[in-house]
Write a protein that holds these residues in place. Structure first.
Motif, mmCIF file in Angstrom:
data_model
loop_
_atom_site.group_PDB
_atom_site.id
_atom_site.type_symbol
_atom_site.label_atom_id
_atom_site.label_comp_id
_atom_site.label_asym_id
_atom_site.label_seq_id
_atom_site.Cartn_x
_atom_site.Cartn_y
_atom_site.Cartn_z
ATOM 1 N N GLY A 171 4.638 7.355 3.171
ATOM 2 C CA GLY A 171 3.956 6.218 2.565
ATOM 3 C C GLY A 171 4.814 4.981 2.421
ATOM 4 O O GLY A 171 4.486 4.082 1.638
ATOM 5 N N GLY A 182 3.584 0.877 3.789
ATOM 6 C CA GLY A 182 2.747 0.051 2.935
ATOM 7 C C GLY A 182 1.268 0.219 3.192
ATOM 8 O O GLY A 182 0.836 0.901 4.128
ATOM 9 N N PRO A 183 0.431 -0.441 2.370
ATOM 10 C CA PRO A 183 -1.022 -0.243 2.421
ATOM 11 C C PRO A 183 -1.680 -0.800 3.671
ATOM 12 O O PRO A 183 -2.837 -0.467 3.947
ATOM 13 C CB PRO A 183 -1.513 -0.965 1.166
ATOM 14 C CG PRO A 183 -0.460 -1.981 0.857
ATOM 15 C CD PRO A 183 0.830 -1.338 1.279
ATOM 16 N N ALA A 223 -3.682 3.060 3.206
ATOM 17 C CA ALA A 223 -4.158 2.177 2.147
ATOM 18 C C ALA A 223 -4.047 2.761 0.752
ATOM 19 O O ALA A 223 -3.905 2.021 -0.216
ATOM 20 C CB ALA A 223 -5.607 1.769 2.409
ATOM 21 N N ASP A 224 -4.122 4.095 0.642
ATOM 22 C CA ASP A 224 -4.224 4.671 -0.693
ATOM 23 C C ASP A 224 -3.731 6.115 -0.676
ATOM 24 O O ASP A 224 -3.298 6.639 0.357
ATOM 25 C CB ASP A 224 -5.667 4.589 -1.197
ATOM 26 C CG ASP A 224 -6.679 5.195 -0.228
ATOM 27 O OD1 ASP A 224 -6.329 6.136 0.514
ATOM 28 O OD2 ASP A 224 -7.838 4.719 -0.205
ATOM 29 N N TYR A 228 5.365 6.306 -1.945
ATOM 30 C CA TYR A 228 4.441 5.173 -1.858
ATOM 31 C C TYR A 228 5.169 3.927 -2.335
ATOM 32 O O TYR A 228 6.105 3.990 -3.124
ATOM 33 C CB TYR A 228 3.171 5.407 -2.689
ATOM 34 C CG TYR A 228 3.407 5.592 -4.172
ATOM 35 C CD1 TYR A 228 3.313 4.524 -5.065
ATOM 36 C CD2 TYR A 228 3.737 6.841 -4.696
ATOM 37 C CE1 TYR A 228 3.528 4.683 -6.428
ATOM 38 C CE2 TYR A 228 3.940 7.024 -6.054
ATOM 39 C CZ TYR A 228 3.844 5.945 -6.914
ATOM 40 O OH TYR A 228 4.068 6.109 -8.257
ATOM 41 N N VAL A 232 0.609 -0.138 -3.309
ATOM 42 C CA VAL A 232 -0.412 0.700 -2.703
ATOM 43 C C VAL A 232 -1.172 1.435 -3.809
ATOM 44 O O VAL A 232 -0.648 1.638 -4.908
ATOM 45 C CB VAL A 232 0.220 1.695 -1.705
ATOM 46 C CG1 VAL A 232 0.980 2.789 -2.437
ATOM 47 C CG2 VAL A 232 -0.813 2.298 -0.766
ATOM 48 N N ASP A 233 -2.400 1.827 -3.524
ATOM 49 C CA ASP A 233 -3.236 2.505 -4.515
ATOM 50 C C ASP A 233 -2.887 3.997 -4.553
ATOM 51 O O ASP A 233 -3.601 4.842 -4.014
ATOM 52 C CB ASP A 233 -4.710 2.304 -4.167
ATOM 53 C CG ASP A 233 -5.642 2.859 -5.240
ATOM 54 O OD1 ASP A 233 -5.142 3.208 -6.333
ATOM 55 O OD2 ASP A 233 -6.854 2.943 -4.975
#
Length: 463
Positions: free
Chosen positions: A327, A330-331, A335-336, A364, A368-369
């Motif tokens: 992760g 990046g988003p 994305a999540d 992450y 990011v979510d």
């Protein structure tokens, strides 16, 4: 060759294998950014349906990328073993991989699995499939110590420091050892890619290992040319590191090619001769979905296929460890938490299927979510899947790279919950130190360390 499939009366057509593979991929923000993802769930299902009927021989005969990396991967392909499975479809290979007896045949077949075949198989699998299929696949490698044995969840201690201060690095590494981490590797990401800094950290890590008689490997994750320059100056290099990608153009953006990696591996092997290393695995590689796309070097190919190709590049150099930093980019690419979890399970399965000692940096970025709960989820899933190793970062927060990963405590807890342990050599060291008894950590106080408390050890090492 073109393919088509219908879902609820709607027919979808795919112009070539590259498009079919991309649209069969699970949802990833990077594939959407590249404009190659399925436009709807129906189209994704249709692509998976069509992909299930593609024969493996047709995939190998139709490379999705035409470059020198493809040539090298095909030159190393075990075509004799592949003849046993060439007539299977992707769907049939999925069924074979999920069968309980597959692990018996897999050592013979791993070299026959091309990255595109491995990625195609993963695209037809659920998350639970990816866990169950990878679980029995054990890849055992040896440098100073051995990794990959059954019942072991290894850990790379990652004691990064924002100023490459050797004392700070060693204190963090000692903290990890007290929790049973560091059996896979003590690996430092340097703050600066200078030869002097790389050599200083390498010398500091080597003195630390010698002083405590630690059964582990060390590495500074500088550029391969920086490490080789440090080696020429006399710095000790246990494992030679490099980030790799799945296309020639993406690797060029990293400042590398396959010839340089081969030269570096030979230099590392030569430096090991006569120094008492237990095995001849001397390389450590990192990969990650999105790296080729972020370099605008993916050639219209989806993230999972590019990741599988990056792992196949690593396979060319007989690595001790391979790590998907799942992760970190990046988003824009994952994305999540859901996408990161899926990518981590895919990367681990694909690497294991190709015969690689796969680990994962479960991580992450702060924009990011995702959160530490989702990291915990993926840690337990990967540990259940037989992941070779994960990261140990102080308090899960890397103070130099500024991202979130898994902590020493997380690794110790996952081992306890799932009945796993560190590598056998480190277990023996921990037992001698009074830190491990009856299959579990029993003491994390400094008094049990051989040689005395951490402050005195560090003072001696850095005097």
């Amino acid at each position: 060759m073109t393919w088509s499939a219908s879902v609820r009366g709607e027919t979808f057509r795919f112009a070539d294998l590259r498009e079919l593979l991309a649209k069969a991929n699970e949802e990833k923000s990077g594939d959407q950014l590249a404009g190659i993802a399925a436009g709807s769930r129906r189209e994704r299902v249709a692509a998976k349906t069509a992909l299930a009927d593609v024969r493996l021989g047709d995939i190998v005969a139709d490379p999705v990328i035409d470059d020198s990396t493809t040539e090298a991967l095909l030159a190393a392909h075990d075509s004799d073993a592949f003849a046993e499975i060439a007539s299977l479809t992707v769907g049939e290979l999925r069924e074979l991989v999920l069968h309980p007896s597959f692990a018996q045949d897999w050592p013979r077949l791993a070299g026959a699995i091309t990255p595109e075949v491995a990625a195609a198989t993963a695209k037809l699998m659920s998350n639970l499939d990816l866990v169950a299929a990878a679980h029995p696949l054990r890849v055992i490698t040896t440098c100073r110590t051995t990794m990959g044995e059954p019942g072991v969840l290894g850990c790379r201690v990652q004691p990064n420091h924002p100023a490459d201060d050797v004392r700070g690095i060693l204190l963090s590494a000692l903290d990890g050892l007290l929790l049973g981490c560091g059996d896979a590797l003590i690996g430092v990401n340097p703050a600066t890619d200078s030869v002097d800094s790389c050599a200083a950290v390498l010398h500091g890590l080597a003195a630390f290992v010698d002083r405590l008689a630690l059964p582990t490997q060390t590495c500074v994750l500088a550029h391969v040319t920086t490490q080789l320059a440090a080696l020429e100056r006399g710095a000790p290099v246990d494992l030679l590191f490099q980030s790799v990608a799945g296309t020639t153009a993406a690797n060029a953006s990293f400042g590398i090619d396959l010839a340089l990696l081969a030269e570096g591996r030979e230099a590392a092997l030569e430096s090991h001769r006569g120094r008492g290393y237990a095995g001849e695995h001397v390389t450590y590689f990192e990969t990650g979905q999105g790296s080729a796309l972020s370099a605008e070097a993916h050639a219209g190919t989806d993230q999972l296929v590019c990741e599988a190709r990056a792992q196949a590049v690593a396979r060319l150099f007989d690595p001790f460890l391979v790590n998907s930093v799942v992760g970190f980019i990046g988003p824009e690419y994952l994305a999540d938490a859901r996408q990161i979890t899926r990518a981590g399970l895919e990367d681990h399965f694909v690497g294991k299927l190709m015969g690689l000692p796969m680990g994962c940096d479960i991580c992450y970025t702060n924009h990011v979510d995702a959160d530490q709960d989702s990291n915990d989820d993926l840690l337990l899933l990967l540990a259940s899947a037989g992941c070779t190793f994960v990261m140990g970062v102080p308090a899960s927060d890397d103070v130099m790279l500024h991202y979130q990963s898994t902590s020493y405590h997380d690794v110790a807890t996952a081992r306890r919950v799932l009945g796993l342990r560190p590598g056998r050599e480190l277990v023996e060291w921990l037992e001698a130190a009074g830190l491990w008894r009856g299959g579990a950590l029993v003491d994390t106080s400094a008094s049990a360390l051989p040689g005395g408390a951490p402050g005195r050890v560090l003072a001696e090492l850095t005097a």
